[in-house]
Motif scaffolding. Structure first.
Motif, short mmCIF file in Angstrom:
data_model
loop_
_atom_site.label_atom_id
_atom_site.label_comp_id
_atom_site.label_asym_id
_atom_site.label_seq_id
_atom_site.Cartn_x
_atom_site.Cartn_y
_atom_site.Cartn_z
N SER A 35 -5.20 -6.57 -6.88
CA SER A 35 -3.97 -5.89 -6.47
C SER A 35 -4.29 -4.48 -5.96
CB SER A 35 -2.99 -5.80 -7.64
OG SER A 35 -1.88 -5.00 -7.32
N GLU A 36 -5.14 -3.75 -6.68
CA GLU A 36 -5.52 -2.41 -6.24
C GLU A 36 -6.26 -2.48 -4.90
OE1 GLU A 36 -5.90 0.24 -10.27
OE2 GLU A 36 -7.67 -0.91 -9.68
N ASP A 37 -7.10 -3.47 -4.73
CA ASP A 37 -7.81 -3.62 -3.46
C ASP A 37 -6.86 -3.99 -2.34
OD1 ASP A 37 -10.48 -3.81 -2.05
OD2 ASP A 37 -9.70 -5.81 -1.65
N ALA A 38 -5.83 -4.78 -2.64
CA ALA A 38 -4.84 -5.13 -1.62
C ALA A 38 -4.09 -3.89 -1.16
CB ALA A 38 -3.86 -6.16 -2.17
N PHE A 39 -3.81 -2.98 -2.08
CA PHE A 39 -3.19 -1.72 -1.70
C PHE A 39 -4.08 -0.95 -0.74
CE2 PHE A 39 -2.96 2.85 -2.22
CZ PHE A 39 -1.64 3.10 -1.89
N ARG A 40 -5.37 -0.92 -1.07
CA ARG A 40 -6.30 -0.20 -0.18
C ARG A 40 -6.25 -0.77 1.23
NH1 ARG A 40 -11.15 -1.43 1.77
NH2 ARG A 40 -11.26 -3.31 0.48
N GLN A 41 -6.30 -2.09 1.35
CA GLN A 41 -6.32 -2.70 2.67
C GLN A 41 -5.00 -2.56 3.42
OE1 GLN A 41 -8.47 -6.57 3.04
NE2 GLN A 41 -8.60 -6.48 0.80
N ALA A 42 -3.89 -2.63 2.67
CA ALA A 42 -2.58 -2.63 3.31
C ALA A 42 -2.01 -1.24 3.53
CB ALA A 42 -1.59 -3.45 2.49
N VAL A 43 -2.43 -0.28 2.70
CA VAL A 43 -1.78 1.03 2.76
C VAL A 43 -2.78 2.17 2.97
CG1 VAL A 43 -0.24 2.65 1.58
CG2 VAL A 43 0.09 0.18 1.29
N SER A 44 -3.68 2.41 2.01
CA SER A 44 -4.48 3.63 2.09
C SER A 44 -5.44 3.64 3.27
CB SER A 44 -5.26 3.85 0.78
OG SER A 44 -6.18 2.81 0.54
N MET A 45 -5.84 2.45 3.76
CA MET A 45 -6.69 2.39 4.95
C MET A 45 -5.89 2.51 6.25
SD MET A 45 -9.42 -0.66 4.03
CE MET A 45 -9.97 -0.71 5.74
N ARG A 46 -4.57 2.36 6.14
CA ARG A 46 -3.75 2.27 7.36
C ARG A 46 -2.73 3.40 7.52
NH1 ARG A 46 -0.35 -1.78 6.90
NH2 ARG A 46 -0.16 -2.19 9.14
N TYR A 47 -2.55 4.20 6.48
CA TYR A 47 -1.54 5.24 6.52
C TYR A 47 -2.13 6.57 6.06
CZ TYR A 47 2.31 1.99 7.36
OH TYR A 47 3.16 1.07 7.92
N PRO A 48 -1.62 7.69 6.59
CA PRO A 48 -2.07 9.00 6.09
C PRO A 48 -1.63 9.19 4.64
CG PRO A 48 -0.17 9.24 7.55
CD PRO A 48 -0.62 7.82 7.67
N ARG A 49 -2.33 10.05 3.92
CA ARG A 49 -2.11 10.18 2.48
C ARG A 49 -0.70 10.66 2.13
NH1 ARG A 49 -1.13 9.58 -1.90
NH2 ARG A 49 -2.42 9.65 -3.78
N ASP A 50 -0.07 11.43 3.01
CA ASP A 50 1.27 11.92 2.69
C ASP A 50 2.37 10.91 2.98
OD1 ASP A 50 1.19 11.97 5.44
OD2 ASP A 50 1.74 14.09 5.64
N ALA A 51 2.01 9.69 3.41
CA ALA A 51 3.00 8.66 3.72
C ALA A 51 3.36 7.82 2.51
CB ALA A 51 2.50 7.75 4.85
N TYR A 52 2.62 7.96 1.41
CA TYR A 52 2.84 7.10 0.25
C TYR A 52 2.48 7.83 -1.04
CZ TYR A 52 -2.24 6.61 0.40
OH TYR A 52 -3.59 6.87 0.40
N THR A 53 2.99 7.30 -2.15
CA THR A 53 2.52 7.68 -3.48
C THR A 53 2.08 6.40 -4.18
OG1 THR A 53 4.74 7.51 -4.43
CG2 THR A 53 4.03 9.68 -3.66
#
Length: 374
Positions: free
Chosen positions: A56-74
């Motif tokens: 699940s944590e790796d899925a977040f990396r692939q779907a969010v942290s690799m694709r969006y700037p850091r200020d776009a999510y928490t």
């Protein structure tokens, strides 16, 4: 401390992500779900070190942290010291750094000591984990810390008195459990409010049970609003409370995401809608279904490999189903795994169950009703 409360009340729970036929997480669909969520104004993603074995944590990396700037999510993730097999303090602390690496982020916005209950609270004390999260915050590695809680109100009060600097608490709250003494949703929410601790709501749909409730409840909800999904009623009920940080929904498809995004805009429930919920609560109280949310913590250490949540799911859905179908479903979920009759009453499942279910006795009941003819 409400200064970090998110005005967008829906959080994307990453516990029940969509799967491909091979059992792996459907990353493409998760990416699309994340896109819809962020476009609508959502920012809060919730996972845990133990969810889906770390996938699940790796899925977040692939779907969010690799694709969006850091200020776009928490991002929120959690440290668990029992179901994850943690045997020592060093292993417990290492969970944080493993999560940080999986998530591919320099810091975590919301870090939680996970699934605290009577059976494990001493381990968090023994390993010094309350001080550990304070150290992480002092170093800038986390922005806020709190804990998720599955126990009685007395223990919650005790923990908040001993740890007044905890910034938020994650609680199971839904209209089925609002007055359930085994969950104490209302009382625990009131305690957090009295201590000034914003609440993250988990299980607003009770592990999917309220998305597909018993026929009596479904009829009540559909009579009031034929167009609204049953899940939307549960989500809106939870999100209509005050003193909230966010309401987590463990979404498994883009369809569920879009339904939740529409539902979260229709707050709060009206007086007429609250009366409908009250009717649904009365109907639920007359039902005898097993209140299992399918978290699967009970299965991780079962020496007999019994698929406990799957067996309970079959039992809960047998009402109105032909007997042959119920028996067939039971044989399917227990194929190549333990049956209810294989239980050796070791008790590890009851020690970890967030719902405090009498699992051993329930399995005996399931055995008598399912295996005598199976």
């Amino acid at each position: 401390m409400n200064n970090f409360t998110d005005t967008f009340r829906l959080g994307f729970g990453l516990m029940r992500l969509p799967k491909l036929q091979n059992g792996e997480i459907d990353i493409a669909q998760v990416c699309e779900m994340a896109d819809h969520f962020i476009k609508a104004g959502g920012t809060y993603f919730d996972t845990a070190y133990v969810y889906d074995g770390g996938k699940s944590e790796d899925a977040f990396r692939q779907a969010v942290s690799m694709r969006y700037p850091r200020d776009a999510y928490t991002i929120a993730t959690k440290l668990l010291v029992n179901a994850s097999g943690i045997l020592c303090e060093e292993d417990a602390r290492q969970e944080f750094y493993t999560s940080l690496n999986r998530l591919d982020t320099k810091y975590i916005d919301y870090y939680l000591l996970h699934a605290i209950q009577r059976s494990n609270v001493q381990l968090y004390e023994q390993y010094g984990l309350w001080d550990f999260v304070r150290e992480l915050k002092a170093k800038g590695l986390i922005r806020h810390w709190g804990f998720s809680f599955h126990a009685d109100s007395e223990l919650l009060e005790e923990l908040l008195q001993k740890n007044p600097d905890a910034e938020f608490v994650q609680l199971q709250i839904n209209y089925a459990d609002w007055e359930n003494p085994g969950v104490a949703s209302r009382r625990n929410w009131e305690i957090c409010k009295a201590h000034g601790k914003p609440v993250v709501i988990m299980e607003p749909v009770k592990g999917g049970i309220l998305a597909d409730p018993i026929p009596e409840v479904k009829t009540i909800l559909k009579q009031q609003n034929p167009e609204a999904s049953c899940a939307s009623w549960a989500l809106r009920y939870a999100a209509s409370l005050d003193n909230l940080l966010t309401v987590l929904s463990g979404m498994s498809s883009l369809e569920q995401m879009d339904d939740n995004l529409i539902s979260i805009q229709k707050l709060p429930l009206t007086e007429s809608e609250m009366k409908t919920i009250q009717k649904a609560q009365i109907a639920l109280n007359s039902d005898q279904s097993i209140a299992c949310t399918g978290c699967r913590y009970c299965t991780k250490g079962c020496p007999q490999e019994i698929p406990i949540p799957d067996i309970f799911h079959v039992i809960n859905h047998r009402k109105g189903s032909p007997e042959f179908r119920t028996l067939r479903e039971y044989n399917i979920v227990t194929q190549d795994r333990g049956k209810a009759s294989d239980c050796i009453a070791c008790g590890q499942c009851e020690a970890i169950c967030p719902q405090h279910l009498p699992i051993i006795d329930l399995l005996i009941q399931c055995r008598s009703s399912l295996e005598k003819q199976a």
